[in-house]
Structure formats: structure tokens, C-alpha cells
Design a protein around this motif. Structure first.
Motif, PDB file in Angstrom:
ATOM      1  N   LYS A 212     -70.199  21.239 -16.357  1.00 52.01           N
ATOM      2  CA  LYS A 212     -69.918  20.572 -15.085  1.00 52.01           C
ATOM      3  C   LYS A 212     -70.776  19.340 -14.809  1.00 52.01           C
ATOM      4  CE  LYS A 212     -66.859  23.662 -13.832  1.00 52.01           C
ATOM      5  NZ  LYS A 212     -65.417  23.314 -13.697  1.00 52.01           N
ATOM      6  N   LEU A 213     -71.989  19.287 -15.336  1.00 50.66           N
ATOM      7  CA  LEU A 213     -72.915  18.232 -14.927  1.00 50.66           C
ATOM      8  C   LEU A 213     -73.151  17.182 -16.001  1.00 50.66           C
ATOM      9  CD1 LEU A 213     -75.521  20.444 -13.051  1.00 50.66           C
ATOM     10  CD2 LEU A 213     -73.641  19.119 -12.098  1.00 50.66           C
ATOM     11  N   ALA A 214     -73.104  17.559 -17.255  1.00 51.57           N
ATOM     12  CA  ALA A 214     -73.359  16.584 -18.316  1.00 51.57           C
ATOM     13  C   ALA A 214     -72.353  15.453 -18.288  1.00 51.57           C
ATOM     14  CB  ALA A 214     -73.336  17.281 -19.680  1.00 51.57           C
ATOM     15  N   ILE A 215     -71.122  15.733 -17.856  1.00 48.58           N
ATOM     16  CA  ILE A 215     -70.093  14.696 -17.792  1.00 48.58           C
ATOM     17  C   ILE A 215     -70.479  13.591 -16.821  1.00 48.58           C
ATOM     18  CG2 ILE A 215     -68.777  15.838 -15.964  1.00 48.58           C
ATOM     19  CD1 ILE A 215     -66.237  14.854 -17.270  1.00 48.58           C
ATOM     20  N   CYS A 216     -71.301  13.918 -15.836  1.00 48.26           N
ATOM     21  CA  CYS A 216     -71.748  12.907 -14.866  1.00 48.26           C
ATOM     22  C   CYS A 216     -72.751  11.936 -15.478  1.00 48.26           C
ATOM     23  CB  CYS A 216     -72.379  13.589 -13.654  1.00 48.26           C
ATOM     24  SG  CYS A 216     -71.264  14.688 -12.765  1.00 48.26           S
ATOM     25  N   ASP A 218     -72.798  11.277 -19.124  1.00 46.02           N
ATOM     26  CA  ASP A 218     -72.306  10.739 -20.398  1.00 46.02           C
ATOM     27  C   ASP A 218     -71.116   9.793 -20.225  1.00 46.02           C
ATOM     28  OD1 ASP A 218     -74.148  11.956 -22.049  1.00 46.02           O
ATOM     29  OD2 ASP A 218     -72.970  13.779 -22.273  1.00 46.02           O
ATOM     30  N   LEU A 219     -71.011   9.125 -19.102  1.00 42.81           N
ATOM     31  CA  LEU A 219     -69.823   8.322 -18.793  1.00 42.81           C
ATOM     32  C   LEU A 219     -69.551   7.250 -19.840  1.00 42.81           C
ATOM     33  CD1 LEU A 219     -70.547   7.842 -14.997  1.00 42.81           C
ATOM     34  CD2 LEU A 219     -68.978   9.465 -16.037  1.00 42.81           C
ATOM     35  N   CYS A 220     -70.572   6.533 -20.241  1.00 39.96           N
ATOM     36  CA  CYS A 220     -70.410   5.397 -21.150  1.00 39.96           C
ATOM     37  C   CYS A 220     -71.108   5.650 -22.480  1.00 39.96           C
ATOM     38  CB  CYS A 220     -70.936   4.118 -20.504  1.00 39.96           C
ATOM     39  SG  CYS A 220     -70.131   3.713 -18.947  1.00 39.96           S
ATOM     40  N   ASP A 221     -71.172   6.893 -22.882  1.00 40.26           N
ATOM     41  CA  ASP A 221     -71.881   7.262 -24.108  1.00 40.26           C
ATOM     42  C   ASP A 221     -70.907   7.939 -25.061  1.00 40.26           C
ATOM     43  OD1 ASP A 221     -73.600   8.053 -26.072  1.00 40.26           O
ATOM     44  OD2 ASP A 221     -74.665   9.542 -24.877  1.00 40.26           O
ATOM     45  N   PRO A 222     -70.502   7.256 -26.132  1.00 38.81           N
ATOM     46  CA  PRO A 222     -69.551   7.870 -27.059  1.00 38.81           C
ATOM     47  C   PRO A 222     -70.113   9.090 -27.768  1.00 38.81           C
ATOM     48  CG  PRO A 222     -70.437   5.830 -27.981  1.00 38.81           C
ATOM     49  CD  PRO A 222     -70.904   5.896 -26.567  1.00 38.81           C
ATOM     50  N   SER A 223     -71.439   9.186 -27.879  1.00 35.78           N
ATOM     51  CA  SER A 223     -72.068  10.324 -28.563  1.00 35.78           C
ATOM     52  C   SER A 223     -72.336  11.500 -27.632  1.00 35.78           C
ATOM     53  CB  SER A 223     -73.382   9.883 -29.224  1.00 35.78           C
ATOM     54  OG  SER A 223     -73.143   8.908 -30.210  1.00 35.78           O
ATOM     55  N   ARG A 224     -72.133  11.301 -26.321  1.00 34.33           N
ATOM     56  CA  ARG A 224     -72.299  12.365 -25.325  1.00 34.33           C
ATOM     57  C   ARG A 224     -73.637  13.081 -25.495  1.00 34.33           C
ATOM     58  NH1 ARG A 224     -67.136  15.172 -27.250  1.00 34.33           N
ATOM     59  NH2 ARG A 224     -67.877  16.953 -26.061  1.00 34.33           N
ATOM     60  N   HIS A 225     -74.709  12.293 -25.431  1.00 35.03           N
ATOM     61  CA  HIS A 225     -76.057  12.825 -25.667  1.00 35.03           C
ATOM     62  C   HIS A 225     -76.422  13.932 -24.683  1.00 35.03           C
ATOM     63  CE1 HIS A 225     -76.657   9.276 -28.234  1.00 35.03           C
ATOM     64  NE2 HIS A 225     -77.684   9.922 -28.741  1.00 35.03           N
ATOM     65  N   PHE A 226     -76.089  13.756 -23.404  1.00 38.30           N
ATOM     66  CA  PHE A 226     -76.531  14.733 -22.408  1.00 38.30           C
ATOM     67  C   PHE A 226     -75.730  16.036 -22.499  1.00 38.30           C
ATOM     68  CE2 PHE A 226     -78.687  11.090 -20.759  1.00 38.30           C
ATOM     69  CZ  PHE A 226     -79.795  11.613 -20.132  1.00 38.30           C
ATOM     70  N   GLU A 227     -74.566  15.984 -23.100  1.00 34.69           N
ATOM     71  CA  GLU A 227     -73.797  17.212 -23.296  1.00 34.69           C
ATOM     72  C   GLU A 227     -74.127  17.888 -24.619  1.00 34.69           C
ATOM     73  OE1 GLU A 227     -69.185  18.677 -24.058  1.00 34.69           O
ATOM     74  OE2 GLU A 227     -69.568  16.632 -23.386  1.00 34.69           O
ATOM     75  N   LEU A 228     -74.352  17.100 -25.681  1.00 40.17           N
ATOM     76  CA  LEU A 228     -74.503  17.665 -27.010  1.00 40.17           C
ATOM     77  C   LEU A 228     -75.945  17.692 -27.506  1.00 40.17           C
ATOM     78  CD1 LEU A 228     -71.414  15.967 -28.704  1.00 40.17           C
ATOM     79  CD2 LEU A 228     -71.537  18.221 -27.649  1.00 40.17           C
ATOM     80  N   VAL A 229     -76.677  16.613 -27.297  1.00 41.32           N
ATOM     81  CA  VAL A 229     -78.030  16.515 -27.848  1.00 41.32           C
ATOM     82  C   VAL A 229     -79.058  17.161 -26.935  1.00 41.32           C
ATOM     83  CG1 VAL A 229     -79.809  14.911 -28.636  1.00 41.32           C
ATOM     84  CG2 VAL A 229     -77.405  14.424 -29.107  1.00 41.32           C
ATOM     85  N   VAL A 230     -78.978  16.901 -25.637  1.00 36.69           N
ATOM     86  CA  VAL A 230     -79.971  17.438 -24.698  1.00 36.69           C
ATOM     87  C   VAL A 230     -80.026  18.967 -24.730  1.00 36.69           C
ATOM     88  CG1 VAL A 230     -80.451  17.732 -22.233  1.00 36.69           C
ATOM     89  CG2 VAL A 230     -80.114  15.435 -23.175  1.00 36.69           C
ATOM     90  N   PRO A 231     -78.898  19.687 -24.716  1.00 36.59           N
ATOM     91  CA  PRO A 231     -79.005  21.152 -24.819  1.00 36.59           C
ATOM     92  C   PRO A 231     -79.679  21.604 -26.101  1.00 36.59           C
ATOM     93  CG  PRO A 231     -76.837  20.530 -24.019  1.00 36.59           C
ATOM     94  CD  PRO A 231     -77.512  19.256 -24.445  1.00 36.59           C
ATOM     95  N   GLU A 232     -79.455  20.892 -27.192  1.00 35.55           N
ATOM     96  CA  GLU A 232     -80.114  21.248 -28.445  1.00 35.55           C
ATOM     97  C   GLU A 232     -81.618  21.004 -28.367  1.00 35.55           C
ATOM     98  OE1 GLU A 232     -79.570  18.950 -32.333  1.00 35.55           O
ATOM     99  OE2 GLU A 232     -78.216  20.646 -32.572  1.00 35.55           O
ATOM    100  N   ARG A 233     -82.008  19.882 -27.761  1.00 32.14           N
ATOM    101  CA  ARG A 233     -83.433  19.587 -27.611  1.00 32.14           C
ATOM    102  C   ARG A 233     -84.112  20.583 -26.672  1.00 32.14           C
ATOM    103  NH1 ARG A 233     -84.251  14.017 -28.638  1.00 32.14           N
ATOM    104  NH2 ARG A 233     -82.889  13.449 -30.376  1.00 32.14           N
TER     105      ARG A 233
END
Length: 562
Positions: A212-216, A218-233
Motif C-alpha cells: 500500500k505505501l511503497a507505491i507512493c 516509487d512513482l518515477c522509479d522503474p526499478s521500484r527501489h522502495f518496493e523491492l530493494v528497501v524490504p530486502e535491505r
């Protein structure tokens, strides 16, 4: 560091600095860092190794059959205490003969179940660990390794493919064997999470952030860092994980009946480790902390209805990371993704407070050209353009007709040269029963790019220096200006209403309503604007109550003195 002339020093770094993972200057009677921070300086002890040798008849204690290995890597990196060590068990066979072998190699603990072969710190997390590994802070090696290696989507190397499963390198022997956690199910799924989650509630918060929140962010990020990378970190960053918990708990408490105090507990735990780290100059090179600060700033925006004001505390942290320099902000990195989110957060504050953008825009990842590029770059160009417009409108001593003409020409050129993919796939003019047109987009980068471009046009229209200050033509010019502003705001709100699957479309529309909603005179339009503000606060936890009250006063709904 202490000066060369200073001869009297503590024997070892003080315990307080070591507990906070800070470098101690070892001054006496209290170290300088503890004095500046107002903390108690606890003295340590100095141990000297003995040169005595043991006799051949020395008797050695037999170790227990089961040893527990405590991996403190995460604790030292993030400052978080270990919570569970049950999965790090080493069993020693009864055939142990009590003698020490000088040429035996040390036993390395098993890898944490679920983690990838390499963690973001570029350190191996396998059965064996190479020695003399270079020390790193966050993701940036201190031995001069080029940061260009960190600019990929994951910032760590991929595993090398092998033709077959090679088990010959695994340690073998009769004395030592490693066991999995007891009662582990015989399944292809890992029983132990790669994340240090304490209970199901934290798992729920973690999932809510991703869905619900990462989409807010990653608006202009093709790699979707806050959805994919941040949870991993977050698996290795205590501060980042608590930031995720804090914002998810706050969003749920505003939109459901979730515990309203849970977010405060995670937020306090996050700050407990983040604030001491800010004393380090090297902190600004840690992109995990940069991302955590971005998430906490989003939480700070949500907290306005609770606290009654916006203290902008985490904006200062964002400025520190952004102003650190280009060497920490490679294209495609988490730092670059955090920069663009932080800039959008700064633009929101600049609009609401009618002030210039304070974050630095002089970075090589900033692109003001109109050359062919991907859609995400075009969206970021629109964001930079509105930042430049706000600096023109609210800055000091830069308001000239020539500057306005240059910005207006840039707006027109962006609109004329942007890719056709920014056109909505469905558009319908507003009808008599609707205040806004229907505008459907398929990508969040298209939504946010077009909306920020509309905001730039709105401010340039409002600050048009060609409008006469006095004279017979002023009334006609002002009428045309009002009509243009109303049409632009309708477009802005239509995009927001029709694309609520990306919540920032509503946030951006509310920015336009806050600045230009007072120019709507029809009651039906005013009701539609208020309804949009209320929906944004109720469904997306974005505070709009103050904007509603200001507009109601401007429209004469309530007396000015209330």
C-alpha cells in the motif's frame, strides 16, 4: 581526533562510545564526544596479553555438546540487539578428545535462512567467510572502491552459475556438524524468515508497507527501489525496518482501527539509532539511512493531524543526504531514488508554505534537457521544472520577465516534445453534473509527470508579469487568468480522481486545490473540491483539514474570525 600534543589519553576507548558504535577521541577525564552529547563517559579496561606458555600437563575444560553461535554482524551494523539465536546451533560430538589442534580452521556459522548469498554490505553470508574482507559503512566501501558498482538495481554481484550442485566444498568431519532449527518442517519453504520479525503483527505491517505505501514512493522509479530493494535491505538494517513498521502502523491507525500508539514505539526505536549516527560524516554515504529518512518524512506528513503542526524535522536529514555530493548518488541507486522522493516531498512543503525549494538541485542526475529519453526521465524533468518555477515565484531577487519567459518556454517545450505515452488512454470532458473531466492513465510516472507540469503552469499563470497592475485592461486579463487557472485545476483534480490506484495523484491534486481553490465561485465546484480533500484524508491519511478550513473562509462559508 586528539591533537598530537595531547599525551594523556584514556587507555582504551570509553564504553559509552563503543556502545553507540562511535569513534572515541579518548580524552581525559571525559572524551570529547560524550561531553558534546551530554552523556556519561564510562571508562573501559585495558587488557594486556600474557607471554606465559601453558605446560604440557595443562587440563582443559570440555565444552558442552551443544554450542550456540551468536552472530553479532547485524547488531554491530545496525545497533539493534539480537532477539533470537535459536537457529544458530553447533553440536559437538562426544568423540571430542579435549586436545586443541593448532592447524584446525575455525567453524563459521550457517547462513541465515532466507537471505541471499550476498548481503548489501558485500560480505559473504555462506558456509565460509573470506578473511581480510574490507570494512564497509552501509554500502560504500572505505577502501576507495568505485561507487559505480553500486549503481545497479541491487548493488551487489550476482551469483555465478554452476553446472551442477557442488557439495565437496562443505566442511566435513566427525567432530563437528551443523543442524537446522529443531522441529523444522520437511518442506521446500523456509521455516525461518530472513527478516527479524517478532510476531504476526510485524509481518502484517511489513506487508502493508509493500502493498500500500511503497507505491507512493516509487512513482518515477522503474526499478521500484522502495518496493523491492528497501524490504530486502530491512533484513540487515534495524533503522530501516523500524521505519517501515512505523509508517505502516501510522497509516493503518489513520485509515482503520489499528493501535494508534504502535507507530510511536517503532518511531522512537528508529530514532534511538538514527540520531547518534547523524554525528558521523560517513552517515551521509549510507543509502539505507537515506531511505529510512525518506520514509520517516512521509510519516511526519501523516502526523500533522495528530501533532497539530509540521515540524519538518526529517527534511533537515534529507537535506544533509542530498547535499553530501554526487559521489553517493549514482544513477539507478537507492540514493538516487531517495533523492527524487525527497525532492517531491520538498516541493509539497514549498507549495503549502509558499517558499522556495531548499534542497540542492545541482546534481548530475538532474536533467533539464528535452532530448529523447524514457518516460521516467521525462517525469523527473517535469518535477525539476516545477521546482525551478517555485524558486522563481518565491525566491529572493530572481523575479524578472526574462526568467518568467524562459520558464514558460520550458513548459511549452516539455508539453510539445514529451512522448505520446503521456497522453491518457481515455479522456472525457466534464459534464454538467461533474466538476472534473475523466482522465485515465496507465502508469504512475505519467500521472505524476503531467500533474507536476500542470502545477508549473498554474504558478506561472498566477505570477504572469504581463498582467497589468492597473488600467482598463486589467479586468479582462484577470478574467482570462482565472479561467485558465480553473481549467488547469479541473484537469489536475480529474487526473487525481480517476487514478486513485496511485495515491499521490490525490496528494498532488490537493496541492493545486490548496493554492488555487479559492478562485472557484460556483457552489457545486466548491463542494467537489471539499469532497476531494475529505476523501484524500480519509482514504489515504494525507492531512487536509487545515486546507478545508482556509477555503471555507475564503468562500465565505464560515466567518473569518473562526
Amino acid at each position: 581526533m586528539p591533537s598530537p600534543e595531547q599525551t594523556e589519553l584514556l587507555a582504551t576507548p570509553c564504553v559509552t562510545c563503543r556502545e553507540h558504535h562511535l569513534k572515541c577521541d579518548r580524552s581525559v577525564p571525559r572524551c570529547g564526544r560524550c561531553v558534546r552529547a551530554g552523556r556519561e563517559c564510562k571508562l573501559g579496561f585495558k587488557f594486556k596479553p600474557t607471554k606465559d606458555s601453558f605446560s604440557r600437563g595443562q587440563r582443559w575444560l570440555r565444552p558442552p555438546r551443544k554450542l550456540v553461535y551468536i552472530d553479532e554482524t547485524q547488531s554491530l551494523t545496525t545497533g539493534s540487539p539480537l532477539e533470537d539465536t535459536s537457529q544458530y546451533e553447533i553440536h559437538v560430538d562426544e568423540t571430542y578428545n579435549g586436545e586443541l589442534e593448532s592447524n584446525s580452521s575455525s567453524v563459521t556459522p550457517p547462513a541465515i535462512a532466507g537471505l541471499r548469498e550476498r548481503n548489501p554490505g558485500n560480505e559473504s553470508v555462506g558456509i565460509t567467510q573470506p578473511r581480510n574482507q574490507p570494512k564497509v559503512h552501509g554500502l560504500f566501501p572505505s577502501n576507495g572502491v568505485s561507487t559505480s558498482l553500486l549503481n545497479s538495481h541491487r548493488a551487489f554481484p550476482e551469483a555465478k552459475p554452476t553446472e551442477s550442485y557442488d557439495v565437496s566444498s562443505l566442511p566435513t568431519g566427525n567432530n563437528i556438524r551443523m543442524s537446522a532449527p529443531r522441529n523444522a518442517p520437511l518442506s521446500s519453504f523456509h521455516a525461518v524468515s530472513s527478516l527479524p520479525l517478532k510476531n504476526r503483527t510485524e509481518a502484517l505491517l511489513f506487508r502493508h508497507y509493500i502493498q500500500k505505501l511503497a507505491i507512493c514512493l516509487d512513482l518515477c522509479d522503474p526499478s521500484r527501489h522502495f518496493e523491492l530493494v528497501v524490504p530486502e535491505r530491512a533484513a540487515v538494517s534495524h533503522t530501516l525496518l523500524n521505519a517501515i513498521f512505523a509508517i505502516a502502523a501510522r497509516h493503518l491507525s489513520h485509515t482503520t482501527n489499528f493501535d494508534p500508539l504502535a507507530s510511536n514505539r517503532y518511531h522512537d526505536e528508529c530514532l534511538k539509532h538514527l540520531i547518534p549516527m547523524l554525528d558521523h560524516a560517513s552517515t551521509v554515504s549510507d543509502e539505507n539511512l537515506f531511505a529510512a529518512t525518506i520514509i520517516l518524512r512521509m510519516l511526519e506528513e501523516m502526523d500533522v493531524p495528530t501533532t497539530g503542526q509540521d515540524n519538518y524535522s526529517h527534511l533537515l536529514g534529507i537535506h544533509a543526504f542530498v547535499n553530501a555530493g554526487d559521489q553517493y548518488m549514482g544513477r539507478g541507486s537507492l540514493s538516487a531514488a531517495s533523492f527524487w522522493v525527497g525532492l517531491r516531498q520538498e516541493i509539497y512543503i514549498a507549495v503549502i508554505t509558499q517558499q522556495p525549494v531548499k534542497v540542492s538541485l545541482d546534481h548530475y542526475i538532474v536533467d533539464r534537457s528535452f532530448e529523447a529519453a524514457d518516460d521516467y526521465t521525462w517525469s523527473n524533468r517535469a518535477i525539476i521544472l516545477i521546482a525551478d518555477v517555485l524558486n522563481f515565484c518565491f525566491g529572493d531577487g530572481n523575479f524578472t520577465s526574462g526568467r518568467w519567459n524562459a520558464l514558460d518556454e520550458a513548459c511549452k517545450k516539455w508539453s510539445a516534445t514529451r512522448p505520446s505515452s503521456f497522453n491518457p488512454f481515455f479522456y472525457r470532458e466534464r459534464t454538467g453534473s461533474s466538476a472534473f473531466p475523466e482522465v485515465w492513465h496507465g502508469s504512475s510516472c505519467h500521472v505524476i509527470g503531467i500533474q507536476h507540469h500542470i502545477l508549473a503552469q498554474l504558478f506561472l499563470t498566477q505570477f504572469d508579469p504581463s498582467i497589468p497592475k492597473v488600467g482598463t485592461n486589467r479586468r479582462t486579463a484577470m478574467k482570462k487568468m482565472t479561467e485558465r487557472i480553473e481549467n488547469l485545476v479541473r484537469e489536475l483534480c480529474g487526473i487525481g480522481i480517476c487514478n486513485q490506484w496511485t495515491p499521490p495523484s490525490m496528494f498532488t491534486a490537493c496541492m493545486g486545490i490548496a493554492m488555487f481553490g479559492d478562485q472557484f465561485g460556483e457552489r457545486s465546484d466548491q463542494d467537489a473540491l471539499i469532497d476531494m480533500l475529505q476523501r484524500t484524508e480519509a482514504e489515504h491519511a494525507r492531512p487536509t483539514a487545515a486546507i478545508q478550513q482556509q477555503l471555507k473562509k475564503a468562500w465565505g462559508w464560515v466567518p473569518e474570525n473562526e
